[in-house]
Design a protein around this motif. Sequence first.
Motif, PDB file in Angstrom:
ATOM      1  N   SER A  10       0.446  -1.092   0.132  1.00  0.00           N
ATOM      2  CA  SER A  10      -0.091  -0.148  -0.005  1.00  0.00           C
ATOM      3  C   SER A  10       0.966   1.381   0.094  1.00  0.00           C
ATOM      4  N   ALA A  11       0.290   2.523  -0.745  1.00  0.00           N
ATOM      5  CA  ALA A  11       1.249   3.914  -0.574  1.00  0.00           C
ATOM      6  C   ALA A  11      -0.293   4.606  -0.405  1.00  0.00           C
ATOM      7  N   PRO A  12       0.400   5.845   0.427  1.00  0.00           N
ATOM      8  CA  PRO A  12      -0.075   6.845   0.688  1.00  0.00           C
ATOM      9  C   PRO A  12      -1.128   7.125  -1.168  1.00  0.00           C
ATOM     10  N   THR A  13      -2.661   7.210  -0.750  1.00  0.00           N
ATOM     11  CA  THR A  13      -3.574   7.473  -1.608  1.00  0.00           C
ATOM     12  C   THR A  13      -3.734   8.954  -1.941  1.00  0.00           C
ATOM     13  N   SER A  14      -3.382   9.767  -3.323  1.00  0.00           N
ATOM     14  CA  SER A  14      -3.791  11.268  -3.015  1.00  0.00           C
ATOM     15  C   SER A  14      -5.278  11.342  -2.311  1.00  0.00           C
ATOM     16  N   THR A  15      -5.608  12.703  -2.230  1.00  0.00           N
ATOM     17  CA  THR A  15      -6.878  13.278  -1.542  1.00  0.00           C
ATOM     18  C   THR A  15      -8.256  12.796  -2.389  1.00  0.00           C
ATOM     19  N   PRO A  16      -8.583  12.164  -1.304  1.00  0.00           N
ATOM     20  CA  PRO A  16     -10.238  12.046  -2.184  1.00  0.00           C
ATOM     21  C   PRO A  16     -11.635  13.063  -2.029  1.00  0.00           C
ATOM     22  N   LEU A  17     -12.146  12.839  -2.409  1.00  0.00           N
ATOM     23  CA  LEU A  17     -13.445  13.691  -2.535  1.00  0.00           C
ATOM     24  C   LEU A  17     -14.387  13.233  -1.708  1.00  0.00           C
ATOM     25  N   CYS A  18     -13.858  13.314  -0.431  1.00  0.00           N
ATOM     26  CA  CYS A  18     -14.139  12.955   0.641  1.00  0.00           C
ATOM     27  C   CYS A  18     -15.693  13.168   1.673  1.00  0.00           C
ATOM     28  N   ASP A  19     -17.309  12.624   1.670  1.00  0.00           N
ATOM     29  CA  ASP A  19     -18.027  13.029   2.399  1.00  0.00           C
ATOM     30  C   ASP A  19     -18.515  13.443   2.975  1.00  0.00           C
ATOM     31  N   GLU A  20     -17.266  13.718   3.719  1.00  0.00           N
ATOM     32  CA  GLU A  20     -17.195  13.839   4.931  1.00  0.00           C
ATOM     33  C   GLU A  20     -15.760  13.952   6.253  1.00  0.00           C
ATOM     34  N   HIS A  21     -15.489  15.071   7.043  1.00  0.00           N
ATOM     35  CA  HIS A  21     -14.087  14.174   7.874  1.00  0.00           C
ATOM     36  C   HIS A  21     -14.591  14.616   9.237  1.00  0.00           C
ATOM     37  N   VAL A  22     -14.194  13.348   9.925  1.00  0.00           N
ATOM     38  CA  VAL A  22     -14.001  13.704  11.513  1.00  0.00           C
ATOM     39  C   VAL A  22     -12.675  13.365  11.996  1.00  0.00           C
ATOM     40  N   SER A  23     -12.371  14.041  13.545  1.00  0.00           N
ATOM     41  CA  SER A  23     -11.478  13.520  14.000  1.00  0.00           C
ATOM     42  C   SER A  23     -11.246  12.139  14.509  1.00  0.00           C
ATOM     43  N   VAL A  24     -11.732  11.211  14.768  1.00  0.00           N
ATOM     44  CA  VAL A  24     -11.544  10.134  15.344  1.00  0.00           C
ATOM     45  C   VAL A  24     -13.017   9.119  14.814  1.00  0.00           C
ATOM     46  N   VAL A  25     -12.412   8.265  13.568  1.00  0.00           N
ATOM     47  CA  VAL A  25     -13.440   7.259  13.211  1.00  0.00           C
ATOM     48  C   VAL A  25     -13.379   6.132  14.541  1.00  0.00           C
ATOM     49  N   VAL A  26     -14.377   5.172  15.343  1.00  0.00           N
ATOM     50  CA  VAL A  26     -14.227   3.756  15.613  1.00  0.00           C
ATOM     51  C   VAL A  26     -15.343   3.002  14.737  1.00  0.00           C
ATOM     52  N   VAL A  27     -14.261   2.183  14.113  1.00  0.00           N
ATOM     53  CA  VAL A  27     -14.926   0.612  13.626  1.00  0.00           C
ATOM     54  C   VAL A  27     -15.465  -0.059  14.961  1.00  0.00           C
ATOM     55  N   GLY A  28     -16.456  -0.322  14.798  1.00  0.00           N
ATOM     56  CA  GLY A  28     -16.915  -1.568  16.115  1.00  0.00           C
ATOM     57  C   GLY A  28     -18.120  -0.834  16.680  1.00  0.00           C
ATOM     58  N   GLY A  29     -19.775  -1.492  17.099  1.00  0.00           N
ATOM     59  CA  GLY A  29     -20.341  -0.194  18.186  1.00  0.00           C
ATOM     60  C   GLY A  29     -20.561  -1.602  18.882  1.00  0.00           C
ATOM     61  N   GLY A  30     -19.721  -2.716  19.483  1.00  0.00           N
ATOM     62  CA  GLY A  30     -19.708  -3.694  20.198  1.00  0.00           C
ATOM     63  C   GLY A  30     -19.021  -2.821  22.218  1.00  0.00           C
ATOM     64  N   VAL A  48     -17.100   9.196  15.060  1.00  0.00           N
ATOM     65  CA  VAL A  48     -18.498   8.420  14.702  1.00  0.00           C
ATOM     66  C   VAL A  48     -17.395   6.769  15.118  1.00  0.00           C
ATOM     67  N   VAL A  49     -18.776   6.275  15.508  1.00  0.00           N
ATOM     68  CA  VAL A  49     -18.987   4.955  16.079  1.00  0.00           C
ATOM     69  C   VAL A  49     -19.700   4.341  14.363  1.00  0.00           C
ATOM     70  N   LEU A  50     -18.561   3.112  13.420  1.00  0.00           N
ATOM     71  CA  LEU A  50     -19.486   2.414  12.540  1.00  0.00           C
ATOM     72  C   LEU A  50     -20.022   1.292  12.535  1.00  0.00           C
ATOM     73  N   GLU A  51     -21.044   0.716  12.975  1.00  0.00           N
ATOM     74  CA  GLU A  51     -21.523  -0.644  12.570  1.00  0.00           C
ATOM     75  C   GLU A  51     -21.614  -1.375  12.430  1.00  0.00           C
ATOM     76  N   LYS A  52     -21.010  -2.278  11.286  1.00  0.00           N
ATOM     77  CA  LYS A  52     -22.148  -2.791   9.886  1.00  0.00           C
ATOM     78  C   LYS A  52     -23.235  -3.720  10.184  1.00  0.00           C
ATOM     79  N   HIS A  53     -23.772  -4.233  11.610  1.00  0.00           N
ATOM     80  CA  HIS A  53     -25.208  -4.961  11.736  1.00  0.00           C
ATOM     81  C   HIS A  53     -25.898  -3.846  12.926  1.00  0.00           C
ATOM     82  N   THR A  54     -25.689  -4.054  14.369  1.00  0.00           N
ATOM     83  CA  THR A  54     -26.680  -3.301  15.107  1.00  0.00           C
ATOM     84  C   THR A  54     -25.446  -3.657  16.829  1.00  0.00           C
ATOM     85  N   VAL A  55     -25.914  -2.271  17.323  1.00  0.00           N
ATOM     86  CA  VAL A  55     -25.006  -2.175  18.582  1.00  0.00           C
ATOM     87  C   VAL A  55     -25.425  -3.431  19.256  1.00  0.00           C
ATOM     88  N   THR A  56     -23.753  -4.102  19.731  1.00  0.00           N
ATOM     89  CA  THR A  56     -23.574  -5.612  21.009  1.00  0.00           C
ATOM     90  C   THR A  56     -24.641  -6.543  20.128  1.00  0.00           C
TER      91      THR A  56
END
Length: 432
Positions: A10-30, A48-56
Amino acid sequence: MSTQTHAATSAPTSTPLCDEHVSVVVVGGGQAGLSMSYCLKQYGIDHVVLEKHTVTHTWREQRWDAFCLVTPNWQCALPDYPYRGDDPHGFMKKDEIIAWLDGFVQHVDAPVREGVAVTRVTRRAQGGFVVQTSAGTLSADQVVVAAGGYHTPIVPRMAERLPSSVVQIQSSEYRNAGALPEGAVLVVGSGQSGAQIAEDLHLAGRKVVLAVGEAPRCARFYRGRDVVDWLADMKYYDMPVEAHPLREGVRDNTNHYVTGRDGGRDIDLRKFASEGMALYGALDDYVDGALRFRPNLRANLDSADETYNRINASIDKFIAQKGIDAPPGEIYRAVWEPQAERSALDLASSGIGSIVWCIGFRPDFSWVDLPIFNGRGYPGHARGVTAQEGLYFLGLPWLHTWGSGRFSGIARDAAFLADRIVELARPDARAA
């Protein structure tokens, strides 16, 4: 292509057209992701907490009906949310666990987006990360992976050759004995889930064939107290991974089997055998209509009992050193011995109508496209902090201590990572 190779290219990506910026992304809602959110909120860090199903989700959808905790309720101590019930030395059942977690969800009130799967995390050329999801792309200064380490159920390739008439499920799909077809049930694996599911089937009157692995066991109660209480007093649960005799190797250990069912008790596979459960060594293959087992049943039972007695002996030593008045101890003596090693079982004549695979899970962090993983797909880290600045892991077994992947240790780990996140996000405050 392996995770290691993929990440290393992997190499650093070019600047994408991101939909949104947040300070911290937390992956997983358990419990790990929600704990992280609680700590970040205390510092006022937008996230923001991103959960692919539902929390817990795992607690609701991947536990059998009679499931209960194997650790006492007093060890349930999520951030600012300890167990407050009237049975601290009991063991919450599935519905009680879910109710307690529902309260924690409300307590945290995390900025969760459910039904959003993270598909890729990469570096930005200008710093920070690009987080691609099923709902669009975000950019973040820092990322916490709190998605656990049990992702892909392990089922051996031999399963493909078994007759279609035999129903096969994985431990996360098991619900109760009545949900399985008639006939004997082969349970493969004797770790925490395998031993408890075998017990559940046995108590329901089902004929159980158990392929016994190398999992250790421990006593539920010893010398008048829960073994967990003794080990807590002995500061075992405060031991950091670097102080453990196995160092990071302890992360590969199988959990000891014991149960909190009916107020808590030992799980003694030898006792089950004396009551009619058929024990074999580890399942090795399926050849010419017969299940093949390794001739290691006696060795596996003996090893589990040796661990049981060794833990009790360490408690004996502690009691003696502290001069504690406690009931006398005793050494476990086998109540049943295998007469011979049985290496084969004809499937057609065995009456086995279903198989429950209880041999664990593999991690799948392939979506984390950064060079931080070892050859087995596990992230390299020091207490959850990786070599990639701003990337962290939370909720993994022995991330820092025994409790890191459990209700008892996540609060401490989340608070530690929150401090690191704030130091990176606010360097001026750190300098001051």
